[in-house]
Design an enzyme around this catalytic site. Sequence first.
Site, mmCIF file in Angstrom:
data_model
loop_
_atom_site.group_PDB
_atom_site.id
_atom_site.type_symbol
_atom_site.label_atom_id
_atom_site.label_comp_id
_atom_site.label_asym_id
_atom_site.label_seq_id
_atom_site.Cartn_x
_atom_site.Cartn_y
_atom_site.Cartn_z
ATOM 1 N N SER A 182 2.373 1.579 0.707
ATOM 2 C CA SER A 182 2.135 2.187 2.014
ATOM 3 C C SER A 182 3.294 1.876 2.950
ATOM 4 O O SER A 182 3.842 0.785 2.934
ATOM 5 C CB SER A 182 0.828 1.668 2.624
ATOM 6 O OG SER A 182 0.595 2.277 3.886
ATOM 7 N N GLU B 272 -7.349 4.814 6.863
ATOM 8 C CA GLU B 272 -6.324 5.585 7.581
ATOM 9 C C GLU B 272 -6.912 6.899 8.108
ATOM 10 O O GLU B 272 -6.705 7.267 9.271
ATOM 11 C CB GLU B 272 -5.167 5.854 6.623
ATOM 12 C CG GLU B 272 -4.022 6.661 7.170
ATOM 13 C CD GLU B 272 -2.998 6.925 6.080
ATOM 14 O OE1 GLU B 272 -2.711 8.116 5.819
ATOM 15 O OE2 GLU B 272 -2.482 5.948 5.484
ATOM 16 N N HIS C 168 -7.577 1.926 1.528
ATOM 17 C CA HIS C 168 -6.600 1.895 2.625
ATOM 18 C C HIS C 168 -6.454 3.292 3.222
ATOM 19 O O HIS C 168 -6.483 3.479 4.441
ATOM 20 C CB HIS C 168 -5.267 1.390 2.074
ATOM 21 C CG HIS C 168 -4.058 1.653 2.928
ATOM 22 N ND1 HIS C 168 -3.527 2.927 3.106
ATOM 23 C CD2 HIS C 168 -3.253 0.823 3.637
ATOM 24 C CE1 HIS C 168 -2.480 2.870 3.894
ATOM 25 N NE2 HIS C 168 -2.281 1.604 4.225
ATOM 26 N N ASN C 169 -6.305 4.304 2.355
ATOM 27 C CA ASN C 169 -6.132 5.668 2.836
ATOM 28 C C ASN C 169 -7.391 6.192 3.503
ATOM 29 O O ASN C 169 -7.318 6.966 4.464
ATOM 30 C CB ASN C 169 -5.724 6.577 1.679
ATOM 31 C CG ASN C 169 -4.290 6.353 1.245
ATOM 32 O OD1 ASN C 169 -3.653 5.366 1.631
ATOM 33 N ND2 ASN C 169 -3.760 7.250 0.436
ATOM 34 N N LYS D 298 -5.549 0.790 -2.500
ATOM 35 C CA LYS D 298 -4.770 1.799 -1.778
ATOM 36 C C LYS D 298 -5.647 3.008 -1.423
ATOM 37 O O LYS D 298 -5.490 3.618 -0.351
ATOM 38 C CB LYS D 298 -3.572 2.255 -2.620
ATOM 39 C CG LYS D 298 -2.706 3.328 -1.965
ATOM 40 C CD LYS D 298 -2.188 2.898 -0.588
ATOM 41 C CE LYS D 298 -1.007 3.710 -0.108
ATOM 42 N NZ LYS D 298 -1.174 5.151 -0.097
#
Length: 468
Positions: free
Chosen positions: A128, A189, A185-186, A182
Amino acid sequence: MKYDFGIVGLGVMGRNLLLNVADNGFSAIGLDLDPLKAAALEKEGSEGKTVKGTTSAEEFISSLRTPRALMLLVPAGKPVDVVIASLLPLLEKGDIVIDGGNSYFQDTDRRVASLESEGIHFFGMGISGGEKGARFGPSMMPGGNRQAYERLRPVFEAVAAKVNGEPCVEFLGNGSAGNYVKMVHNGIEYGIMQLIAETYDLMKRGIGLNDDELQRIFQEWNQTELQSYLIEITGEILKKNDDTTGTRLVNLISDRARSKGTGKWTSQNAMDLQVPIPTIDMAVLMRDMSKYKEERVQAAELLNVSASSNGLEAEKKAIVDQLRNTFYFAMLVTYAQGLVQLRVASEEYTYGLQLQEVAKIWRGGCIIRAACLEEIRQAYEKAPNLPNLLLDPQVAEELLKRQSDVRTIVKLAVDKGIPMPAMMSTLSYFDAYRSEVLPTNLIQAQRDYFGAHTYERVDQEGVFHTEW
């Protein structure tokens, strides 16, 4: 010459990351079928750095020191399998292949098992930070074989972003742990971006702030507890003028939002795990809603509800302060939802995640980096088995002192007809989680009534059915 590290795919991300590797004293080689990209890599490598580009897979593999460490930075999906198949005959037992793209975690599990049978270690690693992060320090989330990671550690720790001298990379767990982290994480986001958009919309349409006022507010907020990459770039975006018209560029950008699917994956898997993440779900939903532009234009005329800011002049400063508290509340709860999903997934998929380490490597380099992540890291350092961030006393105090402002802002949005589904869902999640009793007893009774699905009682052990 034997190179320390290799990358397959010399697009902007691959080239930048490889130059970052070389900046930190490691020799690096890149492979791309496009000879122009291979040549551009060597051209960009300044004196004193050992960087090479090639279009030959044989030269690429034979030039890496053993055990070989090579990263794939190609589009997720079938291209990853195609590249692996092309390189596999050239690899040897003990070599390490890292997928640095946004691959779906179950694809990574399949590749780990397949390459393990060949004696090759496969890592799925989320990266990222975008193009700039790749060049000057990303946040990296590797998962795979712990022993094999020691071959990668010196390179990864050197190129990663640093916070208080600590690299924003850590071995996260087995198998697809890195890609899973990840993915979440997205999802976070998505949630935070939607919350920012809703906050912007209420200030713009709901209370009538102009572009200069909006830009100044986000810029000022980035000097407060809201400090984060996404708030920072929002302030930058809002001051950019269009070169042709001279007006603010953001006002000329279409409101049809695109996505690459990682937010959807987060929501889908959360439902499989029975983990509620309504803020993230609503962020995915609103990107879908944005695609129905023609219908929304018709509905705006037929179902018009005025969002006039009349009568709010004297209250605008107070509303902006309440919005600041509301956004911080919602941001904390969004992180909490994602971290609960990681905790449950770690148990389900035996990743062995340490949430303190996850929060630590998200503090710098990545898109969701924010000042509050240090507070979150400390919460999990104190209580590694914390079921939900909302149960940390310090976080709970932060939420409680802001909840009144959240309710005021939600009421204002309802009165003005301004959609704030992520913000409203965040508040509902908070209220549901703190409810000792929920009305789902009635749902259980209904299920038993029409389907004889049975129910449990609060005063007796066992499973019951009633002839209603």
